[in-house]
Write a protein that holds these residues in place. Structure first.
Motif, PDB file in Angstrom:
ATOM      1  N   HIS A 102       0.885  -1.023   0.087  1.00 55.57           N
ATOM      2  CA  HIS A 102      -0.042   0.157   0.133  1.00 55.57           C
ATOM      3  C   HIS A 102       0.662   1.099   0.075  1.00 55.57           C
ATOM      4  O   HIS A 102       0.342   2.600   0.154  1.00 55.57           O
ATOM      5  CB  HIS A 102      -0.873   0.158   1.227  1.00 55.57           C
ATOM      6  N   HIS A 112      -8.486   5.527   4.781  1.00 57.24           N
ATOM      7  CA  HIS A 112      -7.523   5.308   5.715  1.00 57.24           C
ATOM      8  C   HIS A 112      -7.203   6.521   6.614  1.00 57.24           C
ATOM      9  O   HIS A 112      -6.889   7.551   5.949  1.00 57.24           O
ATOM     10  CB  HIS A 112      -6.086   4.475   5.182  1.00 57.24           C
ATOM     11  N   HIS A 137      -7.866   0.814  -6.188  1.00 54.45           N
ATOM     12  CA  HIS A 137      -7.873   0.302  -4.685  1.00 54.45           C
ATOM     13  C   HIS A 137      -7.057   1.368  -3.943  1.00 54.45           C
ATOM     14  O   HIS A 137      -7.457   1.864  -2.710  1.00 54.45           O
ATOM     15  CB  HIS A 137      -7.034  -0.952  -4.784  1.00 54.45           C
ATOM     16  N   ASP A 140      -8.222   3.642  -0.988  1.00 58.94           N
ATOM     17  CA  ASP A 140      -7.818   3.735   0.513  1.00 58.94           C
ATOM     18  C   ASP A 140      -7.209   4.999   0.942  1.00 58.94           C
ATOM     19  O   ASP A 140      -7.155   5.283   2.160  1.00 58.94           O
ATOM     20  CB  ASP A 140      -6.633   2.512   0.373  1.00 58.94           C
TER      21      ASP A 140
HETATM   22 ZN    ZN Z   1      -6.292  -1.872   0.809  1.00 67.44          ZN
END
Ligand code: ZN
Length: 188
Positions: free
Chosen positions: A65, A108, A100, A104
């Motif tokens: 990530h 996040h 994605h 995120d």
């Molecule tokens: Zn993720």
């Protein structure tokens, strides 16, 4: 966020019917799939916050990530898709895989590094929508609603009158699948 990523895949399928649905579903979750593989080795982990409920998690996925890591994984997925299904499919799969990271980034708390392993120790990224349960739920609900609607419409439009029942069934299966994923997100 689990269902929301699948909502993106369903929406993209409606616009690019030539690309297999499974490949869109896999690519939209590619970063998390690699994360789960790495978490078995302890290289990446996640930690519950508070009661550990929906959105209550910190994720330490400093490779999959990281901005660069996500770009590399997306480019690899794009290359693979382009090899099998052509240039357009490659571009679409690459974009879906990278979507994605974008989603995120929105949800996040700051836990996304720029470089793998947080090299250089730049500030961690994350806009922290997960700090608000209603806002997080609304975003995810919107993503699956748009995905289910576009997929349903595509299934109806791409079927002849004789296959209408089949199209409605596949549209309903997609809608139920997305709702179940949202339920899993909230209750797991
Ligand atoms: Zn993720």
């Amino acid at each position: 966020m689990f269902a929301g990523h699948f909502g993106v895949a369903a929406a993209v399928k409606s616009k690019t019917p030539q690309i297999p649905l499974w490949s869109l579903l896999v690519s939209t979750q590619l970063l998390d799939l690699v994360f789960f593989a790495l978490s078995t080795t302890g290289l990446e982990t996640m930690e519950p916050l508070g009661d550990g409920g929906y959105t209550q998690v910190m994720i330490y996925a400093f490779y999959t990530h990281s901005l660069l890591g996500a770009l590399v994984l997306s480019i690899l997925a794009a290359g693979l898709a382009a090899f099998f299904w052509g240039k357009i499919a490659g571009l679409v799969i690459g974009a879906v895989a990278f979507s994605h990271w974008i989603l995120d980034l929105i949800v996040h708390r700051p836990d996304l590094p720029i470089l793998p392993g947080n090299a250089g120790e730049f500030p961690l990224l994350g806009l922290g929508l997960w700090n608000s349960f209603p806002a997080s739920f609304l975003l995810e609900f919107l993503l699956i609603t748009i995905g289910a609607f576009l997929y349903f419409r595509y299934a109806l439009r791409s079927s002849g009158p004789k296959r209408r029942a089949r199209a409605i069934t596949s549209g309903c299966i997609m809608a139920v699948f997305l709702l179940l994923c949202l339920g899993f997100d909230v209750l797991a």
